[in-house]
Design a protein around this motif. Structure first.
Motif, PDB file in Angstrom:
ATOM      1  N   ALA A 175       0.807  -1.222   0.000  1.00 20.42           N
ATOM      2  CA  ALA A 175       0.000   0.000   0.000  1.00 20.42           C
ATOM      3  C   ALA A 175       0.843   1.275   0.000  1.00 20.42           C
ATOM      4  O   ALA A 175       0.291   2.374  -0.097  1.00 20.42           O
ATOM      5  N   ALA A 244      -6.755  -4.598   2.873  1.00 20.93           N
ATOM      6  CA  ALA A 244      -7.671  -3.833   2.020  1.00 20.93           C
ATOM      7  C   ALA A 244      -9.050  -3.807   2.655  1.00 20.93           C
ATOM      8  O   ALA A 244      -9.506  -4.796   3.247  1.00 20.93           O
ATOM      9  N   VAL A 403     -13.020   0.872  -3.142  1.00 22.58           N
ATOM     10  CA  VAL A 403     -12.165   1.846  -3.828  1.00 22.58           C
ATOM     11  C   VAL A 403     -12.731   3.237  -3.611  1.00 22.58           C
ATOM     12  O   VAL A 403     -13.891   3.405  -3.211  1.00 22.58           O
ATOM     13  N   ASP A 404     -11.886   4.233  -3.891  1.00 15.57           N
ATOM     14  CA  ASP A 404     -12.376   5.611  -3.844  1.00 15.57           C
ATOM     15  C   ASP A 404     -12.719   6.064  -5.261  1.00 15.57           C
ATOM     16  O   ASP A 404     -12.703   5.271  -6.205  1.00 15.57           O
ATOM     17  N   ARG A 408      -8.555   3.857  -6.557  1.00 15.92           N
ATOM     18  CA  ARG A 408      -7.513   3.317  -5.677  1.00 15.92           C
ATOM     19  C   ARG A 408      -8.147   2.445  -4.593  1.00 15.92           C
ATOM     20  O   ARG A 408      -9.230   2.741  -4.098  1.00 15.92           O
ATOM     21  N   VAL A 409      -7.462   1.367  -4.244  1.00 14.43           N
ATOM     22  CA  VAL A 409      -7.961   0.452  -3.230  1.00 14.43           C
ATOM     23  C   VAL A 409      -7.903   1.138  -1.862  1.00 14.43           C
ATOM     24  O   VAL A 409      -6.871   1.697  -1.466  1.00 14.43           O
ATOM     25  N   ARG A 410      -9.019   1.088  -1.140  1.00 15.05           N
ATOM     26  CA  ARG A 410      -9.096   1.669   0.195  1.00 15.05           C
ATOM     27  C   ARG A 410      -8.530   0.684   1.208  1.00 15.05           C
ATOM     28  O   ARG A 410      -8.610  -0.536   1.042  1.00 15.05           O
ATOM     29  N   THR A 416      -5.787   5.182   1.383  1.00 18.01           N
ATOM     30  CA  THR A 416      -5.807   4.373   0.164  1.00 18.01           C
ATOM     31  C   THR A 416      -4.403   3.924  -0.198  1.00 18.01           C
ATOM     32  O   THR A 416      -3.407   4.487   0.267  1.00 18.01           O
ATOM     33  N   HIS A 418      -1.718   4.064  -2.781  1.00 16.27           N
ATOM     34  CA  HIS A 418      -1.494   5.065  -3.816  1.00 16.27           C
ATOM     35  C   HIS A 418      -1.280   4.453  -5.193  1.00 16.27           C
ATOM     36  O   HIS A 418      -1.684   5.030  -6.201  1.00 16.27           O
TER      37      HIS A 418
END
Length: 840
Positions: A175, A244, A403-404, A408-410, A416, A418
């Motif tokens: 992450a 995640a 995701v946002d 991007r994976v939260r 998140t 990046h």
């Protein structure tokens, strides 16, 4: 000792890392869109997928339409569908409060034009083959055609596509804002990859039955996976277990009821079961558990899928009487038939006593528990004759990562990742609730694929890809050739699957005509076989083509059926034998019957031909041959027209003209309908070769007619070089040879997989016969003033005679059958009336 060659591999050495800007895991719709978008933004992109090349595309291969916002009517969508209405439709599914619904709705507005710019073909609603839809656009050829186009686009832009590669885990610290050092499993073993950004587009875990059982219980073991078997979900499951944030309910997915006899994986839409409203659905005890008539709209498929999945034993059987069986739509398999309830129970593995009690209550019109709606007006009134075994079929899972708005994976702890993005089924749970809107799955993949591609490219920065050369497919001749099935049975099987699927409706005339002939009787099959122009596009656009378990090869099946129909039950090589006998027999007769002084003397001037073969013999033989062949072919065409009568047609001069125009212009072949070949859209070479050959044949016929006119006027052959017969014949022969050369080149380079061996043999024989006729005619012109004229005249006349005598049952007569099929199709299209609007 000299240093080893630095270029030589060292046994056991770790391969050099594959360095890339953006690594996209998964070559479904989301992954392909993300890879293309990242490449358009200048990044070096590598796309990996565990599937072999023929099965790239993931679950996208089983999709047909996509939900798109639009403010005004387009050629692919009626009316308008504002973003606010899309957002309202999404809200009915009770999605998570992430705000991503608005992102999805607004992003879909630009997705259609973006796809069109990538050469994706949508099916125009004006052609009348589609249900009314403001909300969705349909892909011409379906999801496989969409996949093929996007793969070609990605390769053309320089995206490196590696098949058989997958990643299962991410590195520690995945992450953080730094490049990712990954390891891919490949056919050659583990391979390191260094990527500046990763886009997870590998789908959910619909093929991972162990994971489904873990979440849903032992009953999930019998679920069918309607999508790709490569959707195991390893990297997605790893992410959800390593920090995640998750979205959606574990094990949740889009379910429908499917035929339990269909392939366990990758069966798509053709496995879908239907007809519950015209029968009774029972469990293994023979008892009903739901009102079969409660839901008769398009939601019935998912309603029954969920109803089955919620039971401890998800298996069920649809029980039908004769009337209900007759009302079924085209299905992949016919129902299991039995003569009595007890026999049906034994055949299906249902408790016989329980089934008998249920059926007695239904046929005696006693109160049922649960009550059964009679809204369709078809109660079960007779003894059961058939059953369809049912299980839940999973289209895709909705449990994945959150995701946002930048895809991007939260992270579960906040914030998140990046450089790690997700698109498609891997993050669908972050957008949708536990329901489904038609076409939305692809919309999620497309919108968030574009967002992820642009974001990942920004992380990676611009770079030039070094694409690998495209893999050259192995020649079909090296592949094992399975035994040829009985042609009419295979044509019926393949067309039934096509009718059950319906994705190729807009490709050519065959598919709407087949939809109007669900029973596929013998005459229907003959009509459809001759309506096919062998463009082969449907083979490349078919998700069920080999190596799929259903092995649909419609072009080969219809070509084999045509070849059998041309032969009229006679030996398949009989036309070649007749031609050869005439080609050799007439010169032998001339050598035997004519004195050498006549046959080999130089004959010049008017009447020279008739000094060798008398005009009466030449004209009489031609009249008998042409009359006999014409009558034979005419009788066969008349019987064909009578046998192929099907749906209501509206014969008129307009439909006659339309059918003839389609036949003359080859409107259903090649570039006229944007057909796909093995390596992309086909060009016009094959059509022009056909036009040259037909034009050349017509010119030689005109030359013969012009010669007859001159003969009636007193002028005798051979005629001067500047005369109409010689000029027309010479141009015709040259055009025929040019067309045949084009055909020969096409056949030598064409993919043999969608071809039928019997039709290929007939084509080769006819090309050879036409080439001999044209070449011998030109040779006769060149040698007519010499001693070889007599023998060459006999050879040319023998070739023409053989070609004519084989006409009624050879490949040369195919134009008549195809023209009649096109005329009938034009009449059916004229008689077709639009049904009530079906609003998606």
């Amino acid at each position: 000792m000299p240093d080893p060659d630095p270029a030589a591999p060292i046994a056991g050495a770790r391969p050099a890392p594959l360095a890339t800007g953006v690594l996209v895991a998964g070559a479904g719709f989301a992954g392909l869109v993300a890879a293309i978008e990242a490449r358009l933004h200048g990044a070096a992109v590598t796309l990996i997928d565990p599937a072999p090349p023929p099965l790239l595309g993931g679950n996208t291969r089983h999709c047909r339409n996509i939900r798109l916002v639009h403010d005004r009517e387009t050629p692919w969508q009626r009316g308008s569908y504002p973003a606010a209405e899309f957002a309202t439709d999404l809200a009915r599914l009770s999605p998570p409060e992430t705000g991503l619904g608005a992102v999805l709705a607004e992003g879909s507005a630009g997705l259609g034009p973006w796809l069109a710019a990538r050469a994706v073909a949508f099916e125009p609603w004006a052609e009348g083959n589609l249900p009314f839809s403001r909300r969705t656009a349909f892909f011409r050829g379906g999801g496989q055609a969409l996949t093929n186009t996007l793969v070609r686009c990605a390769e053309g832009l320089g995206v490196e596509i590696l098949c058989g590669w997958r990643i299962d885990v991410l590195p520690q610290g995945w992450a953080k804002d730094r490049a990712l050092a990954l390891t891919a499993d490949t056919p050659d073993g583990p391979h390191p990859i260094e990527a500046e950004a990763l886009i997870l587009a590998s789908g959910g875990y619909g093929a991972n039955r162990a994971e489904l059982i873990r979440h849903l219980g032992p009953g999930a073991a019998v679920f069918a996976n309607r999508g790709t078997p490569y959707q195991q979900g390893a990297p997605l499951l790893w992410l959800m277990a390593h920090g995640a944030e998750t979205a959606g309910r574990p094990g949740d997915g889009h379910l429908v009821a499917v035929d339990a006899r269909a392939p366990r994986d990758d069966a798509g839409i053709v496995s879908r079961a239907d007809g519950m409203q015209v029968g009774l659905v029972v469990d293994a005890t023979g008892r009903r558990f739901r009102d079969e008539g409660a839901e008769t709209g398009s939601a019935r498929y998912s309603v029954w899928g969920r109803a089955l999945a919620e039971r401890a034993d998800p298996r069920a059987w649809l029980i039908l009487d004769a009337e209900g069986t007759g009302r079924l739509p085209p299905l992949l398999y016919p129902p299991l038939a039995a003569d009595s309830p007890a026999e049906l129970a034994r055949l299906c593995g249902i408790d016989a006593e329980g089934l008998t009690r249920t059926l007695q209550a239904a046929t005696e019109d006693a109160p049922l528990d649960p009550p059964r709606s009679r809204s369709d007006g078809v109660p079960l009134t007779g003894s059961p004759v058939a059953a369809i075994p049912l299980v839940p079929g999973l289209g895709f899972t909705r449990h994945g990562v959150a995701v946002d708005a930048t895809a991007r994976v939260r992270l579960a702890g906040g914030g998140t990742a990046h450089r790690v993005f997700a698109a498609g089924a891997a993050m669908t749970g972050a957008v949708l609730g536990e329901g489904y809107l038609s076409g939305t799955g692809l919309t999620v993949g497309g919108v968030f694929g574009r967002i992820a591609g642009a974001g990942a490219a920004a992380c990676a920065g611009p770079a030039a890809n070094r694409p690998r050369p495209a893999a050259v497919p192995a020649p079909a001749a090296t592949e094992p050739v399975p035994p040829a099935p009985e042609p009419w049975a295979e044509a019926a099987r393949a067309l039934n699957i096509c009718n059950t699927c319906g994705f190729c409706t807009g490709l050519c005339a065959v598919f709407p005509a087949a939809q109007r002939r669900p029973n596929l009787a013998a005459g229907d099959l003959r009509h459809l076989a001759h309506l096919c122009h062998d463009c082969r596009s449907c083979h490349y656009d078919c998700q069920y083509a080999p190596p799929h378990a259903l092995a649909v090869n419609l072009p080969a099946a219809l070509a084999a059926a045509r070849a059998a129909d041309h032969a009229a039950g006679l030996p398949p090589r009989l036309p070649d034998l007749i031609f050869l006998l005439c080609l050799i027999g007439l010169p032998l007769a001339a050598l035997t019957l004519l004195p050498p002084g006549v046959l080999f003397s130089t004959q010049t001037g008017p009447g020279a031909f008739y000094a060798v073969i008398p005009h009466a013999a030449m004209a009489g033989g031609a009249a008998l041959a042409f009359t006999g062949a014409g009558l034979g072919l005419g009788l066969r065409l008349w019987r064909f027209w009578r046998a192929t009568g099907g749906p209501t047609a509206r014969p008129s001069l307009e439909s006659l003209w339309q059918g003839c125009r389609d036949a003359l212009t080859l409107a259903n072949l090649g570039a006229a309908r944007a057909c796909d070949g093995a390596h992309g859209p086909v060009g016009r070479a094959r059509r022009w070769s056909h036009h040259l050959l037909v034009t050349g044949t017509a010119l030689t016929a005109l030359a013969t007619l012009a010669g007859a006119v001159l003969h009636l006027g007193g002028a005798l052959a051979p005629y001067p070089v500047a005369s109409a017969p010689v000029l027309l014949g010479s141009l015709g022969g040259i055009a025929m040879l040019a067309g045949l050369a084009g055909f020969e080149r096409w056949h030598r380079t064409a993919d043999r997989r969608p071809a039928a061996a019997r039709m290929q043999a007939a084509n080769r024989g006819l090309r050879a016969q036409l080439a001999i006729v044209a070449a011998s005619g030109l040779a006769l012109l060149a040698l007519r003033d010499g001693a070889a004229m007599g023998l060459m005249l006999a050879l040319h006349l023998g070739a023409v005679l053989g070609l004519v005598l084989a006409l009624p049952f050879g490949k040369l007569g195919h134009g008549g059958f195809r023209s009649l099929a096109l005329i009938r199709h034009a009449g059916e299209e004229a008689a077709r009336r639009p049904g009530p609007d079906h609003r998606a």
